[in-house]
Design a protein around this motif. Structure first.
Motif: not given
Length: 220
Positions: A83-89
Motif C-alpha cells: 500500500x505504501x508503494x501504491x501511494x508513492x506511485x
C-alpha cells in the motif's frame, strides 16, 4: 535529490525524488529491502538503481517503507508496504501526469513488493527485479506476469540461491506477449558488494534497449 514527505496509508512517508528536466519523461519507483533486516532507501543497491534511472532521464523516487527512518507506521509483513508503494506511485503520477512510461524496480524484499505492485497497476510498463527472494517468498501471483522486464541475480548469493531465481525467471520467460530477461552477475553476493558498478551497467544496458526510442538518450 530533494527530500520529500508524502501521505501514505498510515501517515507520512519519507522519500528522495529527482525530477527529470525532459518533458514527458518516464517515471521509476525504487523499493528497498526488508525493513526488519536493516533495509532502507539508502541501501547501496537501491541507491545505485536510483541513480542509474536518473541518468537515463527518468523522474525517479526511492522512499522508506512505514516504520523506517522518518516514515510513520509499523512494519506490516508486506501488505502495508505494498500500500505504501501504491501511494508513492500515486504521488509520482500526480507530479508527472504526462509521463511517457512507468517503471518499478526493487531489491530483495523490495523486488517482491515491486512485482506485486506490477500486478495491480496496469500502467506499469517495465520492471527491474534485483535478487528477488524466490526461495522464501511466494511469487505465484505472477500468473501471468503483465509486463516485460529483467531479473538480475548474483551467482554467489548465499541468502537467495541462484537456482531458485533461475527457476522463477525460466517460468516467467515462457509466457507469451512479454519478455523477461535473466542476468547473472558473476562473483556477486546478495548485496552485490564490489559488483555494484557491474549491476548498474546491466541495468543501464537493459534500459537502453527496452525504452522507447524517444527516451533512450542518457544524460538529458
Amino acid at each position: 535529490m530533494p527530500e520529500i514527505i508524502f501521505n501514505g496509508p498510515e501517515g507520512r512517508l519519507e522519500g528522495r525524488y529527482t525530477h527529470s528536466k525532459r518533458p514527458n519523461a518516464p517515471i521509476a519507483l525504487i523499493l528497498h529491502p526488508h525493513p526488519r533486516q536493516g533495509g532502507t532507501m539508502n541501501n547501496k543497491v537501491v541507491y545505485a538503481l536510483y541513480h542509474t534511472f536518473a541518468r537515463r532521464g527518468f523522474s525517479v523516487m526511492r522512499f522508506n517503507f512505514r516504520g523506517v527512518g522518518r516514515s510513520q507506521g509499523v512494519f506490516d509483513n508486506g501488505q502495508g508496504e505494498l500500500s505504501d508503494a501504491a501511494s508513492a506511485l500515486d504521488w509520482m503520477q500526480g507530479v508527472n501526469s504526462s509521463a511517457s512510461e512507468c517503471w518499478v524496480s526493487g531489491f530483495s524484499f523490495g523486488a517482491w513488493i515491486a512485482m506485486q505492485l506490477l500486478m495491480r497497476r496496469p500502467e506499469i510498463s517495465g520492471f527491474i527485479s534485483v535478487a528477488p527472494p524466490a526461495n522464501s517468498h511466494d511469487f505465484t501471483f505472477l500468473a501471468p506476469c503483465p509486463s516485460s522486464g529483467v531479473i538480475i541475480h548474483g551467482d554467489k548469493d548465499d541468502l537467495v540461491p541462484e537456482a531458485s531465481v533461475a527457476k522463477l525467471a525460466a517460468k516467467l520467460s515462457q509466457q507469451k506477449n512479454i519478455r523477461v530477461d535473466y542476468k547473472v552477475v558473476a562473483g556477486a553476493n546478495h548485496f552485490f558488494g564490489d559488483q555494484l558498478d557491474v549491476l548498474a551497467g546491466e541495468v543501464d544496458r537493459y534500459l537502453a534497449t527496452a525504452l522507447a526510442p524517444s527516451t533512450v538518450a542518457a544524460g538529458q
